[in-house]
Write a protein that holds these residues in place. Structure first.
Motif, PDB file in Angstrom:
ATOM      1  N   ASN A 251     -19.565 -11.076 -26.800  1.00 24.44           N
ATOM      2  CA  ASN A 251     -20.108 -10.242 -27.919  1.00 24.44           C
ATOM      3  C   ASN A 251     -19.924  -9.099 -27.834  1.00 24.44           C
ATOM      4  O   ASN A 251     -19.885  -8.355 -29.049  1.00 24.44           O
ATOM      5  CB  ASN A 251     -21.666 -11.039 -27.920  1.00 24.44           C
ATOM      6  N   ASN A 252     -20.123  -8.225 -26.848  1.00 26.70           N
ATOM      7  CA  ASN A 252     -20.138  -6.641 -26.901  1.00 26.70           C
ATOM      8  C   ASN A 252     -21.085  -6.196 -27.765  1.00 26.70           C
ATOM      9  O   ASN A 252     -20.901  -4.847 -28.397  1.00 26.70           O
ATOM     10  CB  ASN A 252     -18.727  -6.216 -27.433  1.00 26.70           C
ATOM     11  N   HIS A 253     -22.319  -6.917 -27.827  1.00 27.13           N
ATOM     12  CA  HIS A 253     -23.238  -6.256 -28.982  1.00 27.13           C
ATOM     13  C   HIS A 253     -23.824  -4.720 -28.296  1.00 27.13           C
ATOM     14  O   HIS A 253     -24.296  -4.134 -29.397  1.00 27.13           O
ATOM     15  CB  HIS A 253     -24.373  -7.384 -28.842  1.00 27.13           C
ATOM     16  N   GLY A 254     -24.054  -4.512 -27.149  1.00 28.75           N
ATOM     17  CA  GLY A 254     -24.636  -3.213 -26.789  1.00 28.75           C
ATOM     18  C   GLY A 254     -23.542  -2.316 -26.707  1.00 28.75           C
ATOM     19  O   GLY A 254     -23.839  -1.220 -26.576  1.00 28.75           O
ATOM     20  N   ASP A 255     -22.310  -2.603 -26.873  1.00 26.39           N
ATOM     21  CA  ASP A 255     -20.936  -1.670 -26.694  1.00 26.39           C
ATOM     22  C   ASP A 255     -20.399  -1.338 -28.356  1.00 26.39           C
ATOM     23  O   ASP A 255     -19.864  -2.412 -28.519  1.00 26.39           O
ATOM     24  CB  ASP A 255     -20.016  -2.321 -25.659  1.00 26.39           C
ATOM     25  N   LYS A 256     -20.955  -0.271 -28.769  1.00 26.03           N
ATOM     26  CA  LYS A 256     -20.660  -0.391 -30.037  1.00 26.03           C
ATOM     27  C   LYS A 256     -19.046   0.238 -30.394  1.00 26.03           C
ATOM     28  O   LYS A 256     -18.772   0.275 -31.311  1.00 26.03           O
ATOM     29  CB  LYS A 256     -21.534   0.736 -30.950  1.00 26.03           C
ATOM     30  N   THR A 257     -18.493   0.652 -29.137  1.00 31.69           N
ATOM     31  CA  THR A 257     -17.046   0.785 -29.254  1.00 31.69           C
ATOM     32  C   THR A 257     -16.292  -0.637 -29.503  1.00 31.69           C
ATOM     33  O   THR A 257     -15.054  -0.847 -29.759  1.00 31.69           O
ATOM     34  CB  THR A 257     -16.366   1.540 -28.257  1.00 31.69           C
ATOM     35  N   LEU A 258     -16.912  -1.613 -29.000  1.00 29.39           N
ATOM     36  CA  LEU A 258     -16.553  -3.043 -29.045  1.00 29.39           C
ATOM     37  C   LEU A 258     -15.261  -3.160 -27.657  1.00 29.39           C
ATOM     38  O   LEU A 258     -14.567  -4.162 -27.633  1.00 29.39           O
ATOM     39  CB  LEU A 258     -16.088  -3.642 -30.042  1.00 29.39           C
ATOM     40  N   MET A 259     -14.945  -2.050 -27.185  1.00 24.03           N
ATOM     41  CA  MET A 259     -13.586  -2.059 -26.328  1.00 24.03           C
ATOM     42  C   MET A 259     -14.004  -1.698 -24.818  1.00 24.03           C
ATOM     43  O   MET A 259     -13.095  -1.398 -24.420  1.00 24.03           O
ATOM     44  CB  MET A 259     -12.780  -1.126 -27.031  1.00 24.03           C
ATOM     45  N   ARG A 260     -15.078  -1.550 -24.390  1.00 21.43           N
ATOM     46  CA  ARG A 260     -15.098  -1.134 -23.021  1.00 21.43           C
ATOM     47  C   ARG A 260     -14.541  -1.926 -22.086  1.00 21.43           C
ATOM     48  O   ARG A 260     -13.928  -1.500 -21.260  1.00 21.43           O
ATOM     49  CB  ARG A 260     -16.582  -0.715 -22.813  1.00 21.43           C
ATOM     50  N   ASN A 261     -14.691  -2.963 -22.218  1.00 20.68           N
ATOM     51  CA  ASN A 261     -13.935  -4.162 -21.431  1.00 20.68           C
ATOM     52  C   ASN A 261     -12.347  -3.886 -21.540  1.00 20.68           C
ATOM     53  O   ASN A 261     -11.743  -3.980 -20.349  1.00 20.68           O
ATOM     54  CB  ASN A 261     -14.398  -5.372 -21.604  1.00 20.68           C
ATOM     55  N   HIS A 262     -12.043  -3.833 -22.564  1.00 24.47           N
ATOM     56  CA  HIS A 262     -10.419  -3.570 -22.847  1.00 24.47           C
ATOM     57  C   HIS A 262     -10.238  -2.442 -22.055  1.00 24.47           C
ATOM     58  O   HIS A 262      -9.020  -2.421 -21.412  1.00 24.47           O
ATOM     59  CB  HIS A 262     -10.287  -3.472 -24.405  1.00 24.47           C
ATOM     60  N   VAL A 263     -10.688  -1.193 -22.178  1.00 25.99           N
ATOM     61  CA  VAL A 263     -10.290  -0.029 -21.663  1.00 25.99           C
ATOM     62  C   VAL A 263     -10.215  -0.192 -19.935  1.00 25.99           C
ATOM     63  O   VAL A 263      -9.412   0.168 -19.045  1.00 25.99           O
ATOM     64  CB  VAL A 263     -10.975   1.125 -22.087  1.00 25.99           C
ATOM     65  N   ALA A 264     -11.415  -0.744 -19.677  1.00 24.94           N
ATOM     66  CA  ALA A 264     -11.423  -0.774 -18.136  1.00 24.94           C
ATOM     67  C   ALA A 264     -10.521  -2.053 -17.596  1.00 24.94           C
ATOM     68  O   ALA A 264      -9.738  -1.901 -16.486  1.00 24.94           O
ATOM     69  CB  ALA A 264     -12.719  -1.679 -17.677  1.00 24.94           C
ATOM     70  N   PHE A 265      -9.950  -2.992 -18.222  1.00 24.05           N
ATOM     71  CA  PHE A 265      -8.987  -4.022 -18.085  1.00 24.05           C
ATOM     72  C   PHE A 265      -7.585  -3.354 -17.806  1.00 24.05           C
ATOM     73  O   PHE A 265      -6.903  -3.671 -17.139  1.00 24.05           O
ATOM     74  CB  PHE A 265      -8.915  -5.121 -18.843  1.00 24.05           C
ATOM     75  N   GLU A 266      -7.295  -2.240 -18.659  1.00 21.01           N
ATOM     76  CA  GLU A 266      -6.199  -1.568 -18.671  1.00 21.01           C
ATOM     77  C   GLU A 266      -6.395  -0.655 -17.147  1.00 21.01           C
ATOM     78  O   GLU A 266      -5.147  -0.711 -16.620  1.00 21.01           O
ATOM     79  CB  GLU A 266      -6.171  -0.413 -19.873  1.00 21.01           C
ATOM     80  N   MET A 267      -7.410  -0.159 -16.741  1.00 26.46           N
ATOM     81  CA  MET A 267      -7.506   0.406 -15.478  1.00 26.46           C
ATOM     82  C   MET A 267      -7.129  -0.544 -14.501  1.00 26.46           C
ATOM     83  O   MET A 267      -6.321  -0.374 -13.436  1.00 26.46           O
ATOM     84  CB  MET A 267      -8.960   1.092 -15.187  1.00 26.46           C
ATOM     85  N   SER A 268      -7.577  -1.821 -14.587  1.00 27.99           N
ATOM     86  CA  SER A 268      -7.167  -2.835 -13.575  1.00 27.99           C
ATOM     87  C   SER A 268      -5.916  -3.185 -13.776  1.00 27.99           C
ATOM     88  O   SER A 268      -5.108  -3.168 -12.611  1.00 27.99           O
ATOM     89  CB  SER A 268      -8.353  -4.167 -14.040  1.00 27.99           C
ATOM     90  N   ARG A 269      -5.174  -3.239 -14.803  1.00 25.90           N
ATOM     91  CA  ARG A 269      -3.674  -3.629 -15.087  1.00 25.90           C
ATOM     92  C   ARG A 269      -2.715  -2.458 -14.135  1.00 25.90           C
ATOM     93  O   ARG A 269      -1.932  -2.756 -13.454  1.00 25.90           O
ATOM     94  CB  ARG A 269      -3.409  -3.786 -16.256  1.00 25.90           C
ATOM     95  N   LEU A 270      -3.352  -1.297 -14.559  1.00 30.21           N
ATOM     96  CA  LEU A 270      -2.386   0.004 -14.055  1.00 30.21           C
ATOM     97  C   LEU A 270      -2.702  -0.078 -12.514  1.00 30.21           C
ATOM     98  O   LEU A 270      -1.777   0.444 -11.911  1.00 30.21           O
ATOM     99  CB  LEU A 270      -2.955   1.275 -14.927  1.00 30.21           C
ATOM    100  N   ALA A 271      -3.634  -0.488 -11.896  1.00 27.25           N
ATOM    101  CA  ALA A 271      -3.975  -0.234 -10.463  1.00 27.25           C
ATOM    102  C   ALA A 271      -3.259  -1.743  -9.831  1.00 27.25           C
ATOM    103  O   ALA A 271      -3.280  -1.591  -8.564  1.00 27.25           O
ATOM    104  CB  ALA A 271      -5.632  -0.194 -10.241  1.00 27.25           C
TER     105      ALA A 271
END
Ligand code: CA
Length: 631
Positions: A251-271
């Protein structure tokens, strides 16, 4: 426009359709379903609800046979603010009298003026016998007048209604029952996934097609997270790596960018983490009501395209006699988990090595008895890992703890947790162990909604703390935090290895603000239409939700905030972890300098020395020698 024009010209005889008026119970006889079809803009249908928080009130037509709907006439109720309240209401089509197969066909996207009909084009090629208006919760089903237009026929499945550019996930539980708790399961549900601009449909409606809630803290929010469990393994969208039964709607209700997980997952992919969950932004419709912009995501579980280990068959491997050196060595998928003791017996254990226990949930295999051999074996094995890591001191040969831990996976997990600033990084740590391998590998990254400075208990982390966030964050146990500390700050070898990994990510794997700014901007553009609907459904942009430190008033301001955070955070970690000298490859990028010192960013682009923003640079002096400069 042209598609609509074509439709209208081909079906010039599209007529206003008639049928039997159907609807849920009205709140009184003056507001019966027929009032939505009496041609009088002054009269209206209004439903009767029993649960203030869950209306699902509707009115429509049984057309007697299938019609392809091409246009809907709609007039809002004239009194009060019902015209405004009707925004986001959906229209649905179905071919079962109980609407269990209902799918969205159109939406009330704006506040329509009172006292006149408004016409909404419909571009869905399938024919429906039953059509209805499903009022969004606050409107109480209210509508002054409805008209449906179309032509007779079963149509085809070439075009469906996708609410925005994102895929639409629409599901119905039997009898539109509300999902009351995270483990409240609704088998016999119907799931639609509409993608490719409405050209592709995934549909499952089997006895075991199931919806339920999910999450811990996130379940307590008004916008609910869900888990879909298909009866058959499905590749939910064309680019999803896994074919699997279980998928999550975060739901990402507390994350008003709706994309914090998405950005962190990119860090994971790049690593190059062993596993990064699949994630796509979608719009969700829950029993006919628009619920907002969600992330459709993998269920974190064992699967050859998720956590790729061989799964134990506990029935096979607990029989007597057994070979203690073979079968029960795995695979296992564990979570060091602050919530472990909420699990059922046999699904978690408390590991001990001196003093404080470490709570661990066993994600796989499931349904073990605490007395079973695999359960006992993995608990002992984890305790060996614990003893090994807790024995680390300054002079420990780091290769020794590699008996039980893939250190690089641990350090990458740590680095990502520090870069995204997630204070929950060690509240929940996923680790897996393949069969026959003693080492645990740490993965995946998960649940980063409190990261990127979204937690008032730690805000602002770049200035509040001089050191790493993990020392201050939520922890599954004090003992596990001690494990982290031993690895990342007690031992020079592991610190050196962390610096090597960080430098490699910075120099060679797009760990820089340019890359992440673009990723964030791209995601913001992708979800722009959906976020507007989301924050219409949930008007929280000026409200503190969950642990928000600030309410920034707009989606755009929230997105800018995480970009600014990352600029500071990269610079901070350059200082805390340190950077090695740039690799030889940089030589090829940087032309030999003449004159005074020159500065280059990590992409090899020269930057103005007079106004360097915080970050890491390569300084080339007049002799041509290069140095890393952290500002
Ligand atoms: Ca009326």
């Amino acid at each position: 426009m042209s598609a609509l024009a074509t439709t209208l010209s081909v079906y010039a005889d599209d007529a206003k359709l008639t049928g039997t008026v159907i609807g849920c119970a009205p709140n009184n006889n003056n507001n019966a379903a027929e009032k939505a079809f009496d041609g009088d803009l002054g009269t209206f249908f209004r439903g009767n609800y029993t649960d203030e928080n869950y209306h699902r009130l509707w009115v429509g037509l049984d057309l007697g046979k299938e019609y392809v709907i091409t246009k809907i006439g709609f007039a809002p109720r004239q009194d009060g603010d019902y015209a405004k309240r009707a925004v986001l209401s959906l229209f649905q089509g179905a071919n079962k009298a109980d609407f269990s197969d209902a799918m969205p066909i159109a939406m009330v996207r704006e506040e329509y003026s009172k006292g006149e009909m408004h016409y909404i084009p419909v571009n869905v090629s399938r024919g429906f016998r039953y059509v209805r208006f499903m009022g969004v919760n606050g409107v109480k089903g209210s509508v002054a007048e409805l008209e449906f237009y179309g032509h007779e026929g079963v149509g085809d499945d070439s075009q469906f209604f996708q609410i925005t550019n994102l895929p639409t996930v629409a599901f119905n539980t039997p009898n539109m029952a509300q999902i009351m708790a995270k483990d409240d399961k609704h088998p016999g549900s119907t799931v639609y996934v509409i993608s490719d601009d409405g050209k592709t449909l995934l549909y499952e409606a089997n006895p075991k097609t199931q919806l339920k809630g999910r999450g811990n803290a996130s379940w307590g929010m008004p916008k609910k997270p869900f888990q879909i469990k298909f009866e058959n393994k499905q590749q939910i969208l064309k680019d999803a790596p896994a074919k699997a039964k279980k998928w999550t709607l975060i739901n990402n209700h507390g994350d008003k960018t709706l994309m914090r997980n998405h950005v962190a997952f990119e860090m994971s992919r790049l690593a190059g983490m062993a596993y990064t969950p699949y994630l796509r932004f979608v719009d969700v419709v829950y029993n006919g009501e628009y619920e907002g912009c969600y992330q459709l995501c993998d269920q974190v579980e064992v699967n050859k395209n998720r956590v790729n280990i061989e799964e134990i068959d506990i029935n096979e491997e607990t029989h007597e006699p057994y070979d203690p050196n073979a079968d029960i060595t795995g695979g296992y998928f564990l979570e060091v988990d602050g919530y472990a003791n909420k699990e059922n017996e046999g699904e978690w254990f408390s590991a001990l090595h001196g003093g404080y226990p470490v709570p661990v949930t066993i994600k796989s295999p499931e349904d073990m008895l605490p007395t079973s051999q695999p359960y006992q074996w993995i608990k002992k094995h984890f305790e060996k890992f614990l003893a090994s890591t807790l024995s680390i001191q300054a002079k420990t040969d780091i290769s020794k703890i590699e008996d039980y831990l893939n250190i690089d996976s641990f350090l990458k997990y740590f680095i990502i947790g520090e870069l995204d600033g997630n204070p929950d990084t060690f509240w929940s740590t996923y680790m897996f162990k393949p069969r026959g391998v003693d080492q645990f590998t740490v993965a995946p990254i998960w649940d980063v909604d409190l990261g990127f400075d979204n937690d008032n208990r730690h805000y602002p982390i770049n200035t509040k703390y001089s050191g790493f966030i993990y020392e201050h964050g939520s922890q599954a146990s004090a003992k596990y935090t001690e494990v982290v500390k031993r690895i990342v700050s007690e031992n020079p070898d592991s610190k050196k290895r962390m610096k090597e990994i960080w430098s490699d990510l910075r120099y060679n794997h797009n760990y820089n603000t340019e890359h992440f700014n673009k990723l964030i901007d791209d995601a913001a553009a992708e979800i722009n239409e959906s976020q507007k609907l989301n924050f219409t459904r949930w008007p929280i942009l000026n409200t503190l939700v969950h642990q928000n430190p600030e309410a920034r008033g707009s989606f755009e301001a929230e997105v800018q905030f995480i970009k600014d955070y990352l600029v500071e955070r990269f610079a901070k970690l350059d200082q805390l972890i340190g950077l090695e000298e740039p690799p030889a490859g940089i030589d090829d990028i940087i032309a030999g300098p003449t004159g005074p010192a020159r500065y280059y960013n990590l992409s090899g682009v020269e930057v103005n020395a007079d106004n360097l923003t915080p970050g890491v640079y390569i300084k080339v002096d007049s002799t041509g020698s290069k140095k890393v400069l952290v500002k």
